[in-house]
Design an enzyme around this catalytic site. Sequence first.
Site, PDB file in Angstrom:
ATOM      1  CB  CYS A 159      19.572 106.038  55.734  1.00 53.34           C
ATOM      2  SG  CYS A 159      20.791 105.437  56.705  1.00 53.34           S
ATOM      3  CD  GLU A 197      26.304 111.204  56.442  1.00 44.59           C
ATOM      4  OE1 GLU A 197      25.112 110.311  55.584  1.00 44.59           O
ATOM      5  OE2 GLU A 197      27.039 111.547  56.917  1.00 44.59           O
ATOM      6  N   GLY A 222      18.685 112.512  58.667  1.00 43.06           N
ATOM      7  CA  GLY A 222      17.162 112.729  58.719  1.00 43.06           C
ATOM      8  C   GLY A 222      17.084 112.790  56.879  1.00 43.06           C
ATOM      9  CB  SER A 223      13.957 113.612  55.641  1.00 44.93           C
ATOM     10  OG  SER A 223      13.367 114.897  56.150  1.00 44.93           O
ATOM     11  CB  THR A 224      16.750 114.564  51.423  1.00 49.42           C
ATOM     12  OG1 THR A 224      17.255 113.635  50.833  1.00 49.42           O
ATOM     13  CG2 THR A 224      17.525 115.809  50.250  1.00 49.42           C
ATOM     14  CB  ALA A 225      11.938 117.551  52.606  1.00 51.67           C
ATOM     15  CB  THR A 226      14.299 117.587  57.543  1.00 51.53           C
ATOM     16  OG1 THR A 226      13.462 117.193  57.507  1.00 51.53           O
ATOM     17  CG2 THR A 226      14.934 118.776  59.372  1.00 51.53           C
ATOM     18  CE  LYS A 252      14.244 118.363  67.315  1.00 52.94           C
ATOM     19  NZ  LYS A 252      13.775 116.682  67.548  1.00 52.94           N
TER      20      LYS A 252
HETATM   21  P1  NAD Z   1      13.122 114.065  59.903  1.00 56.32           P
HETATM   22  O1  NAD Z   1      14.129 115.005  58.446  1.00 56.32           O
HETATM   23  O2  NAD Z   1      11.700 114.198  59.583  1.00 56.32           O
HETATM   24  O3  NAD Z   1      13.547 114.561  61.768  1.00 56.32           O
HETATM   25  C1  NAD Z   1      15.033 114.396  61.255  1.00 56.32           C
HETATM   26  C2  NAD Z   1      15.328 115.133  62.886  1.00 56.32           C
HETATM   27  O4  NAD Z   1      15.187 116.040  62.465  1.00 56.32           O
HETATM   28  C3  NAD Z   1      14.473 115.108  63.572  1.00 56.32           C
HETATM   29  O5  NAD Z   1      15.363 115.020  65.533  1.00 56.32           O
HETATM   30  C4  NAD Z   1      13.016 116.682  63.809  1.00 56.32           C
HETATM   31  O6  NAD Z   1      12.225 116.719  64.394  1.00 56.32           O
HETATM   32  C5  NAD Z   1      14.540 117.343  63.507  1.00 56.32           C
HETATM   33  N1  NAD Z   1      13.723 118.255  62.114  1.00 56.32           N
HETATM   34  C6  NAD Z   1      12.579 118.390  61.812  1.00 56.32           C
HETATM   35  N2  NAD Z   1      12.278 119.759  61.578  1.00 56.32           N
HETATM   36  C7  NAD Z   1      13.246 120.407  61.259  1.00 56.32           C
HETATM   37  C8  NAD Z   1      13.915 121.781  61.096  1.00 56.32           C
HETATM   38  N3  NAD Z   1      13.246 122.498  60.794  1.00 56.32           N
HETATM   39  N4  NAD Z   1      15.233 122.421  61.922  1.00 56.32           N
HETATM   40  C9  NAD Z   1      15.832 121.590  62.562  1.00 56.32           C
HETATM   41  N5  NAD Z   1      15.733 120.216  62.854  1.00 56.32           N
HETATM   42  C10 NAD Z   1      14.354 119.418  62.884  1.00 56.32           C
HETATM   43  O7  NAD Z   1      13.868 112.406  59.787  1.00 56.32           O
HETATM   44  P2  NAD Z   1      12.996 111.115  59.521  1.00 56.32           P
HETATM   45  O8  NAD Z   1      12.020 111.012  59.375  1.00 56.32           O
HETATM   46  O9  NAD Z   1      13.420 111.764  61.333  1.00 56.32           O
HETATM   47  O10 NAD Z   1      14.076 110.321  59.955  1.00 56.32           O
HETATM   48  C11 NAD Z   1      13.800 109.820  58.734  1.00 56.32           C
HETATM   49  C12 NAD Z   1      14.478 110.491  57.866  1.00 56.32           C
HETATM   50  O11 NAD Z   1      16.404 110.267  57.785  1.00 56.32           O
HETATM   51  C13 NAD Z   1      15.038 109.477  55.950  1.00 56.32           C
HETATM   52  O12 NAD Z   1      14.823 109.857  55.650  1.00 56.32           O
HETATM   53  C14 NAD Z   1      16.111 108.372  56.354  1.00 56.32           C
HETATM   54  O13 NAD Z   1      16.812 107.778  55.207  1.00 56.32           O
HETATM   55  C15 NAD Z   1      16.886 109.512  56.813  1.00 56.32           C
HETATM   56  N6  NAD Z   1      18.085 108.896  57.940  1.00 56.32           N
HETATM   57  C16 NAD Z   1      19.153 108.754  56.758  1.00 56.32           C
HETATM   58  C17 NAD Z   1      20.551 107.996  57.433  1.00 56.32           C
HETATM   59  C18 NAD Z   1      21.791 108.696  56.513  1.00 56.32           C
HETATM   60  O14 NAD Z   1      22.715 107.958  57.373  1.00 56.32           O
HETATM   61  N7  NAD Z   1      22.223 109.271  55.198  1.00 56.32           N
HETATM   62  C19 NAD Z   1      20.414 106.960  59.030  1.00 56.32           C
HETATM   63  C20 NAD Z   1      18.716 107.190  58.921  1.00 56.32           C
HETATM   64  C21 NAD Z   1      17.810 107.820  58.678  1.00 56.32           C
END
Ligand code: NAD
Length: 472
Positions: free
Chosen positions: A281, A247, A225-229, A172
């Site tokens: 990140c 991550e 992705g983000s910490t909240a998700t 996804k």
């Molecule tokens: P996000 O959490 O908004 O989305 C990430 C993915 O999760 C997207 O594909 C999104 O559609 C999906 N998603 C959202 N809600 C979901 C749910 N309820 N269930 C399942 N999937 C869901 O993050 P973003 O804005 O796309 O990316 C930016 C974030 O990613 C930043 O916080 C960044 O630090 C982090 N990030 C971390 C790393 C790492 O390796 N630690 C690498 C790159 C980015």
Amino acid sequence: MIDIENFIAGKFSPSQSMEWIDDLNPATEEIFARVTNSDARDVEQAVEAAHKAFPEWRALTMEVRSELLLKLAELILENIDELARAETIDNGKPIKVSRTVDIPRAAYNFSFFAEHAKDFKSLRFDAKDMHSRVYHEALGAVAVISPWNLPLYLLTWKIAPALIVGNTVVAKPSEFTPYTAYLLCKLIKKAGIPDGVVNVIHGQGPRFGEALCTHPHIKAVSFTGSTATGRMINQYCAPHFKKVSLEMGGKNAAIIYSDCDYEKTLDDVMRSAFSNQGQICLCNSRLYIEEGIYHKFKNDLIERSNALKVGDPLLDNTDQGALVSKTHFNKILAYIEKAKNDGGHILCGGKRVGEKGFFISPTVIEGLKSSSICNQEEIFGPVVTIRSFKDEAKLLEMVNSTPYGLAGSIFTKDMDKADYLARNIHTGMLWVNTWMKRDLRIPFGGVKQSGLGREGGDYALSFFTQTKTVTR
Ligand code: NAD
């Protein structure tokens, strides 16, 4: 207008919802594609396809799977121009970054794991009256969920290790940057990877994330992705005892000592602050500069930041492109306002560039306390805060004061000092006199609210397998 459709069991099709989301070029604000907005019905189909393809894929030898991944890596490189342009149009990043970082790394993810996994063998332990074997078994169908900042790079970083050890995948990608994932599916087909081994479903995460993560045939979830998700994904998976790798966000610090290699440090700090518009990140967003060089370093940083070329990401000489979306652009401008309200001085940047597209000039902020929101929360844009330091105890307190713990950099010629700091900074990764140098064999991941689990090399292969021990 391009239709970005799901890829399930080797076929492209729109979501059963027949709903679409506009895909915008963030540099021009023009809609260039529409992406299908999936729901739980599409999850069902994609998981079923992955589940069905699993026995046959697992039964192939590692050598055969490896050859298929190498073929895919080759095809990615053959199509580098199309893929790089697609990544830039979709994400807003400079074409030189897409061409030299994102797409080559996506290819390397496949070729690296194709080779590396050959050494991931079953283990043998012999004692006087006992002989044990430890097998690494594929899990089944797994879900991988990736963000928009390094779209193809991070998606393939998960797909490659999952596939090589015999799993099938439901992927996804971010709904903001689905284009290269869509193009990858065409190459997967061309490489001869059997139908159903990789399935990609597009759309808004919250619409079908829970259905995907909790599906009984999904055996593990790898998320970036983000910490909240990440927190939500963890909640979906926990009651089902699923393997989960998270991550997440970062609030990384760079520590700059007076005895550093000055010009190289300035180069590395600039890269670490503003690469990919500060949307990596691993970017350093808090700079701690030793008192003795604070004023010189600050002035040089401002001069170098002002000299960065912000604009059309399709031009070869652009240093900083557009931010990924209007929402993200507004979020970053709001953080800059909060910094001002907290008493921060904007030393450079802090503004929109141009009237079209989501461009913000590289921003350096001085005068914020550790407790300020801009020193605590992840901004994920071209914004850094700077602060001077004198003694190590206070420095460590400031560096460790955030809820995140992903990475950081220390710049000094004194290796004892670097070692002491590295061992006392609460992060999963640290660089000394460099930034973002990556050996794909070593563990990648954060502590605190930045991550759970590790990716990279054998760590990723372990995540995507389970052990079985047989003793006689
Ligand atoms: P996000 O959490 O908004 O989305 C990430 C993915 O999760 C997207 O594909 C999104 O559609 C999906 N998603 C959202 N809600 C979901 C749910 N309820 N269930 C399942 N999937 C869901 O993050 P973003 O804005 O796309 O990316 C930016 C974030 O990613 C930043 O916080 C960044 O630090 C982090 N990030 C971390 C790393 C790492 O390796 N630690 C690498 C790159 C980015």
